[in-house]
Write a protein that holds these residues in place. Structure first.
Motif, PDB file in Angstrom:
ATOM      1  N   PHE A 349      64.745  27.743 -17.981  1.00 28.49           N
ATOM      2  CA  PHE A 349      63.535  28.561 -17.960  1.00 28.49           C
ATOM      3  C   PHE A 349      63.756  29.877 -18.687  1.00 28.49           C
ATOM      4  O   PHE A 349      62.900  30.327 -19.463  1.00 28.49           O
ATOM      5  N   ASP A 350      64.893  30.540 -18.455  1.00 27.22           N
ATOM      6  CA  ASP A 350      65.158  31.821 -19.118  1.00 27.22           C
ATOM      7  C   ASP A 350      65.186  31.655 -20.633  1.00 27.22           C
ATOM      8  O   ASP A 350      64.681  32.520 -21.367  1.00 27.22           O
ATOM      9  N   GLN A 351      65.768  30.572 -21.105  1.00 27.79           N
ATOM     10  CA  GLN A 351      65.813  30.337 -22.554  1.00 27.79           C
ATOM     11  C   GLN A 351      64.404  30.127 -23.117  1.00 27.79           C
ATOM     12  O   GLN A 351      64.064  30.665 -24.172  1.00 27.79           O
ATOM     13  N   ALA A 352      63.598  29.351 -22.418  1.00 27.76           N
ATOM     14  CA  ALA A 352      62.231  29.102 -22.885  1.00 27.76           C
ATOM     15  C   ALA A 352      61.408  30.384 -22.852  1.00 27.76           C
ATOM     16  O   ALA A 352      60.607  30.647 -23.760  1.00 27.76           O
ATOM     17  N   LYS A 353      61.615  31.204 -21.829  1.00 28.05           N
ATOM     18  CA  LYS A 353      60.877  32.470 -21.737  1.00 28.05           C
ATOM     19  C   LYS A 353      61.281  33.416 -22.870  1.00 28.05           C
ATOM     20  O   LYS A 353      60.419  34.007 -23.537  1.00 28.05           O
ATOM     21  N   ASP A 354      62.585  33.585 -23.094  1.00 28.22           N
ATOM     22  CA  ASP A 354      63.048  34.486 -24.158  1.00 28.22           C
ATOM     23  C   ASP A 354      62.537  34.027 -25.517  1.00 28.22           C
ATOM     24  O   ASP A 354      62.162  34.852 -26.366  1.00 28.22           O
ATOM     25  N   HIS A 355      62.512  32.715 -25.723  1.00 28.85           N
ATOM     26  CA  HIS A 355      62.073  32.185 -27.019  1.00 28.85           C
ATOM     27  C   HIS A 355      60.598  32.489 -27.269  1.00 28.85           C
ATOM     28  O   HIS A 355      60.235  32.946 -28.358  1.00 28.85           O
ATOM     29  N   ILE A 356      59.748  32.275 -26.274  1.00 23.65           N
ATOM     30  CA  ILE A 356      58.312  32.498 -26.490  1.00 23.65           C
ATOM     31  C   ILE A 356      58.016  33.989 -26.606  1.00 23.65           C
ATOM     32  O   ILE A 356      57.157  34.403 -27.396  1.00 23.65           O
ATOM     33  N   ARG A 404      48.673  26.286 -18.402  1.00 25.34           N
ATOM     34  CA  ARG A 404      48.519  25.945 -19.819  1.00 25.34           C
ATOM     35  C   ARG A 404      47.123  26.306 -20.311  1.00 25.34           C
ATOM     36  O   ARG A 404      46.952  26.839 -21.413  1.00 25.34           O
ATOM     37  N   HIS A 405      46.118  26.027 -19.482  1.00 29.26           N
ATOM     38  CA  HIS A 405      44.737  26.314 -19.877  1.00 29.26           C
ATOM     39  C   HIS A 405      44.530  27.810 -20.092  1.00 29.26           C
ATOM     40  O   HIS A 405      43.894  28.225 -21.077  1.00 29.26           O
ATOM     41  N   ARG A 406      45.075  28.659 -19.198  1.00 30.85           N
ATOM     42  CA  ARG A 406      44.878  30.107 -19.329  1.00 30.85           C
ATOM     43  C   ARG A 406      45.544  30.659 -20.588  1.00 30.85           C
ATOM     44  O   ARG A 406      44.963  31.477 -21.305  1.00 30.85           O
ATOM     45  N   LEU A 407      46.758  30.211 -20.858  1.00 29.91           N
ATOM     46  CA  LEU A 407      47.461  30.685 -22.050  1.00 29.91           C
ATOM     47  C   LEU A 407      46.753  30.240 -23.330  1.00 29.91           C
ATOM     48  O   LEU A 407      46.587  31.020 -24.274  1.00 29.91           O
ATOM     49  N   GLN A 408      46.353  28.989 -23.356  1.00 29.61           N
ATOM     50  CA  GLN A 408      45.689  28.483 -24.553  1.00 29.61           C
ATOM     51  C   GLN A 408      44.322  29.138 -24.754  1.00 29.61           C
ATOM     52  O   GLN A 408      43.890  29.353 -25.881  1.00 29.61           O
ATOM     53  N   LYS A 464      53.179  25.072 -30.146  1.00 29.65           N
ATOM     54  CA  LYS A 464      54.204  24.170 -29.611  1.00 29.65           C
ATOM     55  C   LYS A 464      55.130  24.910 -28.646  1.00 29.65           C
ATOM     56  O   LYS A 464      55.512  24.377 -27.594  1.00 29.65           O
ATOM     57  N   SER A 465      55.482  26.142 -28.996  1.00 29.94           N
ATOM     58  CA  SER A 465      56.381  26.917 -28.134  1.00 29.94           C
ATOM     59  C   SER A 465      55.707  27.297 -26.827  1.00 29.94           C
ATOM     60  O   SER A 465      56.346  27.302 -25.765  1.00 29.94           O
ATOM     61  N   LEU A 466      54.416  27.601 -26.895  1.00 30.71           N
ATOM     62  CA  LEU A 466      53.685  27.893 -25.669  1.00 30.71           C
ATOM     63  C   LEU A 466      53.637  26.668 -24.763  1.00 30.71           C
ATOM     64  O   LEU A 466      53.847  26.766 -23.549  1.00 30.71           O
ATOM     65  N   ASP A 467      53.349  25.506 -25.356  1.00 34.35           N
ATOM     66  CA  ASP A 467      53.317  24.274 -24.570  1.00 34.35           C
ATOM     67  C   ASP A 467      54.680  23.981 -23.951  1.00 34.35           C
ATOM     68  O   ASP A 467      54.779  23.554 -22.792  1.00 34.35           O
ATOM     69  N   ARG A 468      55.733  24.212 -24.738  1.00 36.84           N
ATOM     70  CA  ARG A 468      57.085  23.972 -24.232  1.00 36.84           C
ATOM     71  C   ARG A 468      57.396  24.922 -23.080  1.00 36.84           C
ATOM     72  O   ARG A 468      57.988  24.537 -22.069  1.00 36.84           O
ATOM     73  N   PHE A 469      56.990  26.182 -23.215  1.00 33.24           N
ATOM     74  CA  PHE A 469      57.224  27.153 -22.148  1.00 33.24           C
ATOM     75  C   PHE A 469      56.493  26.741 -20.876  1.00 33.24           C
ATOM     76  O   PHE A 469      57.061  26.806 -19.772  1.00 33.24           O
TER      77      PHE A 469
END
Length: 552
Positions: A349-356, A404-408, A464-469
């Motif tokens: 999770f930390d890696q995905a958060k830092d990446h986005i 996902r809906h809120r971010l998108q 794609k990165s948002l979806d992955r996060f």
């Protein structure tokens, strides 16, 4: 085919059933799930032959999906005669609301329709039952259902008993009287061949009997017996009257009895100018009522109904189905998912958060008009990370798709880029002219502005990165929540014995003698694999069975 084979009261029903609450025609993958669940196994003890659906599941599309599979079976799909199909009626929602507004249910007395909310009405009136059964049979593409459940009749209590001053017993008596009338019609539907049996599926059965919305069950079998006897006597009277009329009718003026095979004129039905003999009324061949099943929620955190209602049902010859085995809705602790989930590993999770966060920062860099949007998205990501430290993970887990809906939605909101200001009309008219000099100046300004826009590739990568996060975030939520559930169960003295929460939870229910079948929601193929594996764990090896048979 003998009635005993078709009668769900006497036939074998799989210990696990296909719960179709979240299945619907037209949803990718759902059709494959149903076909997979209904595959005939080499060992018949591993077959899943029980399907549970309802008129309101997916606004009827759950029944339509099952109907499609029934009419287009594969070579290894269980046949209709091998299946036990249970559906339910009671809700007036979605399509039924439209039908009600058009007067389709006008024969149902208004006082027999419960308004729970503007989007949810309810009725158990016989007229409504007949209408819903007809629609269910059409959607399922079958001539009969094995079990017709009355779906949550306690809505009458929920709508009328809202305070301690209300006479609970009075409203319970009204509800039981309505059920008595309904039972008679259900007994007639058995005689008509449209259902094989009936039952009650009630969330109230999982409550304490003292609860104001609890449906008293002690008289249900007595009510079914009474309904059966009334229908049986009525059918016998109709048969006797027909016989008596046939014997006493004269085929001529000299009172001569009709010859064999003839009937009196008053026993003829006229249709299209011709007379055909009326069908001879049949007597009831059954020896008992058709009430055979109760269905209720039950799981590791909601055992009240299994300890009380289910025990009573078994002692009175009824079968018990349990739903929501992995989704607890405890008033004390809220919604709980009873399943084990691993932590996300690649990425964590930390890696995905830092990446986005890095991508959002890069996207807004040197693009002033995008910076507010990117900052809002960064704030949303940080808020989600902070939410993992709260005690609201169970609710977040149930609402995973909303993240996902809120971010998108935020990402998709249009951004109005600020174009360079024009300070005077003279300059404006010059830049809008078509002279070579002005064209060059305008092109240079536009190019500089366009250069700040992200490329299609950058936008695709961000999405794609948002979806992955979001995927990794939901995995982290489920993992943390399952650890919390394990601790909660341990505090209650429940030892999982090294099993996953879901395996232990289902096995625990099936270990109770009063539970006949557990209904598993199977919206993805891995759920079917889990069900099959569970059945295998309940099934002793063939060699052991043979040895056991010989020793007996």
């Amino acid at each position: 085919m003998s009635p005993a084979i078709l009668n769900p009261l006497t036939r074998n029903i799989s210990r696990l059933g296909l719960g179709s609450y979240r299945l619907a025609l037209g949803v990718p993958g759902h059709e494959r799930v149903v076909y997979k669940a209904l595959e005939r196994q080499k060992d018949p003890r591993l077959n899943i032959n029980l399907i549970d659906t309802s008129t309101n599941y997916g606004n009827g599309r759950s029944e339509q999906l099952i109907g499609k599979v029934l009419t287009h079976p594969l070579h290894n799909t269980l046949s209709r005669e091998e299946l036990v199909i249970a559906t339910k009626f009671g809700y007036i929602q979605n399509e039924n609301l439209r039908l009600m507004s058009e007067g389709v249910f006008s024969r149902v007395p208004p006082e027999e329709i419960v308004e729970y909310s503007k989007e949810c009405f309810h009725s158990i009136h016989p007229e409504f039952m007949r209408d819903q059964l007809t629609r269910s049979l059409e959607r399922l593409h079958t001539k009969y259902v094995d079990i017709l459940f009355v779906h949550n009749p306690e809505y009458f209590l929920m709508s009328n008993v809202k305070g301690t001053e209300v006479n609970v017993k009075k409203h319970q008596a009204i509800l039981l009287q309505r059920l008595s009338v309904l039972f008679e019609e259900l007994e007639r539907e058995i005689e008509n061949g449209r259902i094989r049996s009936y039952g009650i599926s009630s969330n109230s059965f999982s409550l304490k009997p003292s609860h104001a919305h609890f449906l008293p069950y002690q008289d249900l079998v007595k009510m079914a017996n009474s309904a059966f006897e009334k229908v049986k006597q009525q059918k016998q009277r109709e048969h006797d009257q027909y016989q008596s009329s046939a014997i006493t009718s004269s085929s001529s003026s000299n009172n001569k009895k009709p010859a064999h095979g003839e009937v009196g004129s008053h026993l003829l039905a006229k249709k299209g100018g011709t007379s055909t003999p009326l069908a001879r009324p049949k007597t009831v061949q059954r020896t008992t009522h058709g009430l055979g099943f109760l269905q209720m929620p039950g799981n590791l955190l909601e055992m009240e109904g299994i300890s009380t209602t289910a025990k009573w049902a078994k002692s009175h010859g009824l079968r018990v189905f349990v739903n929501r085995p992995l989704n607890a809705l405890s008033p004390e602790i809220g919604p709980v998912r009873l399943a084990s989930y691993p932590k996300p590993e690649s990425p964590t999770f930390d890696q995905a958060k830092d990446h986005i966060l890095h991508m959002l920062e890069s996207m807004g860099k040197h693009r002033d008009y995008l910076q507010p949007k990117m900052q809002r998205l960064r704030d949303m990501v940080e808020e989600l990370a902070e939410s993992l430290k709260t005690d609201k993970l169970s609710t977040m887990q149930m609402e995973g798709s909303l993240v996902r809906h809120r971010l998108q939605h935020e990402l998709a909101e249009p951004v109005k880029a600020k174009r360079p200001k024009v300070h005077d009309k003279k300059h404006a008219s010059t830049t809008e002219s078509t002279t070579p000099e002005s064209t060059t100046s305008h092109t240079t300004t536009t190019s500089a502005h366009s250069a700040t826009k992200p490329s299609v590739h950058e936008i695709d990568e961000l999405v794609k990165s948002l979806d992955r996060f979001v995927l990794v975030f939901n995995q982290q939520v489920r993992s943390q929540e399952s650890k919390r559930v394990e601790s909660m169960l341990a505090e209650r003295g429940i030892d999982l014995k090294g099993e996953s929460i879901e395996s232990f939870a289902v096995g625990y229910l099936l270990d109770h003698a009063q539970v006949d079948s557990v209904l598993l929601g199977m919206k993805r193929e891995p759920y079917v694999d889990f069900a099959r594996k569970t059945l295998e764990s309940l099934t002793p090896p063939e060699a052991a069975v043979e040895a056991e048979a010989k020793s007996a």
